[in-house]
Design a protein around this motif. Structure first.
Motif, PDB file in Angstrom:
ATOM      1  N   LYS A  45       0.843  -1.192   0.000  1.00  0.00           N
ATOM      2  CA  LYS A  45       0.000   0.000   0.000  1.00  0.00           C
ATOM      3  C   LYS A  45       0.883   1.249   0.000  1.00  0.00           C
ATOM      4  CE  LYS A  45      -4.114  -2.012   1.734  1.00  0.00           C
ATOM      5  NZ  LYS A  45      -4.904  -2.001   0.539  1.00  0.00           N
ATOM      6  N   LEU A  46       0.423   2.288  -0.679  1.00  0.00           N
ATOM      7  CA  LEU A  46       1.170   3.533  -0.769  1.00  0.00           C
ATOM      8  C   LEU A  46       1.277   4.201   0.605  1.00  0.00           C
ATOM      9  CD1 LEU A  46       2.587   5.435  -2.742  1.00  0.00           C
ATOM     10  CD2 LEU A  46       0.391   6.572  -3.101  1.00  0.00           C
ATOM     11  N   PHE A  47       0.182   4.213   1.375  1.00  0.00           N
ATOM     12  CA  PHE A  47       0.216   4.776   2.726  1.00  0.00           C
ATOM     13  C   PHE A  47      -0.857   4.135   3.588  1.00  0.00           C
ATOM     14  CE2 PHE A  47      -3.156   7.312   0.874  1.00  0.00           C
ATOM     15  CZ  PHE A  47      -4.048   7.456   1.926  1.00  0.00           C
ATOM     16  N   THR A  48      -0.687   4.256   4.897  1.00  0.00           N
ATOM     17  CA  THR A  48      -1.698   3.881   5.879  1.00  0.00           C
ATOM     18  C   THR A  48      -1.731   4.973   6.939  1.00  0.00           C
ATOM     19  OG1 THR A  48      -0.103   2.599   7.164  1.00  0.00           O
ATOM     20  CG2 THR A  48      -1.445   1.379   5.561  1.00  0.00           C
ATOM     21  N   SER A  49      -2.840   5.061   7.672  1.00  0.00           N
ATOM     22  CA  SER A  49      -2.973   6.071   8.709  1.00  0.00           C
ATOM     23  C   SER A  49      -3.748   5.491   9.881  1.00  0.00           C
ATOM     24  CB  SER A  49      -3.693   7.303   8.154  1.00  0.00           C
ATOM     25  OG  SER A  49      -3.722   8.336   9.105  1.00  0.00           O
ATOM     26  N   ILE A  50      -3.363   5.926  11.100  1.00  0.00           N
ATOM     27  CA  ILE A  50      -4.041   5.473  12.309  1.00  0.00           C
ATOM     28  C   ILE A  50      -4.334   6.657  13.229  1.00  0.00           C
ATOM     29  CG2 ILE A  50      -2.942   3.194  12.303  1.00  0.00           C
ATOM     30  CD1 ILE A  50      -1.163   4.228  14.674  1.00  0.00           C
ATOM     31  N   TYR A  51      -5.309   6.446  14.135  1.00  0.00           N
ATOM     32  CA  TYR A  51      -5.405   7.235  15.354  1.00  0.00           C
ATOM     33  C   TYR A  51      -4.484   6.548  16.347  1.00  0.00           C
ATOM     34  CZ  TYR A  51      -9.837   9.504  14.025  1.00  0.00           C
ATOM     35  OH  TYR A  51     -10.823  10.238  13.417  1.00  0.00           O
ATOM     36  N   PHE A  52      -3.804   7.332  17.166  1.00  0.00           N
ATOM     37  CA  PHE A  52      -2.981   6.773  18.241  1.00  0.00           C
ATOM     38  C   PHE A  52      -3.233   7.599  19.490  1.00  0.00           C
ATOM     39  CE2 PHE A  52       1.121   6.406  20.592  1.00  0.00           C
ATOM     40  CZ  PHE A  52       1.037   5.052  20.860  1.00  0.00           C
ATOM     41  N   LEU A  53      -3.641   6.936  20.555  1.00  0.00           N
ATOM     42  CA  LEU A  53      -3.921   7.596  21.824  1.00  0.00           C
ATOM     43  C   LEU A  53      -2.984   7.038  22.878  1.00  0.00           C
ATOM     44  CD1 LEU A  53      -7.230   8.613  23.354  1.00  0.00           C
ATOM     45  CD2 LEU A  53      -5.715   7.199  24.733  1.00  0.00           C
ATOM     46  N   LEU A  54      -2.350   7.941  23.608  1.00  0.00           N
ATOM     47  CA  LEU A  54      -1.425   7.565  24.676  1.00  0.00           C
ATOM     48  C   LEU A  54      -1.819   8.335  25.920  1.00  0.00           C
ATOM     49  CD1 LEU A  54       1.149   5.818  25.080  1.00  0.00           C
ATOM     50  CD2 LEU A  54       2.473   7.905  24.667  1.00  0.00           C
ATOM     51  N   THR A  55      -1.870   7.654  27.064  1.00  0.00           N
ATOM     52  CA  THR A  55      -2.168   8.327  28.316  1.00  0.00           C
ATOM     53  C   THR A  55      -0.865   8.662  29.041  1.00  0.00           C
ATOM     54  OG1 THR A  55      -2.259   6.378  29.755  1.00  0.00           O
ATOM     55  CG2 THR A  55      -4.276   6.928  28.522  1.00  0.00           C
ATOM     56  N   SER A  56      -0.972   9.550  30.018  1.00  0.00           N
ATOM     57  CA  SER A  56       0.203   9.900  30.811  1.00  0.00           C
ATOM     58  C   SER A  56       0.622   8.755  31.731  1.00  0.00           C
ATOM     59  CB  SER A  56      -0.055  11.175  31.610  1.00  0.00           C
ATOM     60  OG  SER A  56      -1.275  11.080  32.320  1.00  0.00           O
ATOM     61  N   ASP A  57      -0.210   7.722  31.861  1.00  0.00           N
ATOM     62  CA  ASP A  57       0.134   6.550  32.678  1.00  0.00           C
ATOM     63  C   ASP A  57       0.917   5.515  31.885  1.00  0.00           C
ATOM     64  OD1 ASP A  57      -1.258   7.635  34.833  1.00  0.00           O
ATOM     65  OD2 ASP A  57      -3.136   6.655  34.259  1.00  0.00           O
TER      66      ASP A  57
END
Length: 170
Positions: A45-57
């Protein structure tokens, strides 16, 4: 943000735990493919995209991709992306909207860099988008242990101990 609101956001966006830490969901992938005889038996695939969520924990543990990755700030607290470049130099990229404080709303992590991330404020989260080109595939994803990185980059001991796994979870 309290744990209930965070849980609601994770559920609303359809996020799942990521092996590097945090949560993610693939949101887009190109229909366009290209010839890649070096990897993936010919096409990718030419590109892929995600949401990424990180907590302070939590932290995003040190890992490497064989593709460039663009990070886009969406909301929550600012995020620091910690990068050990191929030449061994260490860099911190601050992703957020406080441009007067050195933050940027998007940043590039070059292919073959070792990187991870952490949330800058306590008791909050960061939501970003990550676009990988050529498209992400777990075949290109490599996690590292503290011992592996300390052997090669002893000058970065403090951040390696913060962001690398002691042992990679199964």
């Amino acid at each position: 943000m309290n744990k209930r609101e965070l849980s609601d956001l994770i559920q609303t966006l359809g996020l799942e735990p990521h092996p590097e830490g945090g949560y993610y969901k693939r949101t887009f992938e190109s229909e366009e493919m290209f010839a890649d005889s070096e990897r993936f038996n010919g096409h990718r695939k030419l590109f892929t995209s995600i949401y990424f969520l990180l907590t302070s924990d939590d932290v995003s543990h040190f890992h490497r991709l064989k593709s460039d990755e663009l990070w886009y700030f969406h909301g929550g607290s600012s995020l620091t992306v910690h990068v050990i470049h191929e030449n061994g130099n260490y860099e911190e990229m601050k992703i957020g909207m406080n441009c007067e404080n050195g933050e940027v709303p998007q940043a590039l992590v070059p292919k073959n860099s070792i990187f991870g991330s952490s949330v800058m404020e306590k008791d909050t989260y960061s939501l970003v988008g990550c676009m990988v080109s050529p498209g992400f595939d777990f075949q290109d994803f490599e996690l590292f242990t503290q011992a592996e990185l300390l052997e090669k980059y002893p000058q970065h001991e403090a951040i390696i101990k913060k962001l690398a796994y002691e042992e990679i979870p199964e």
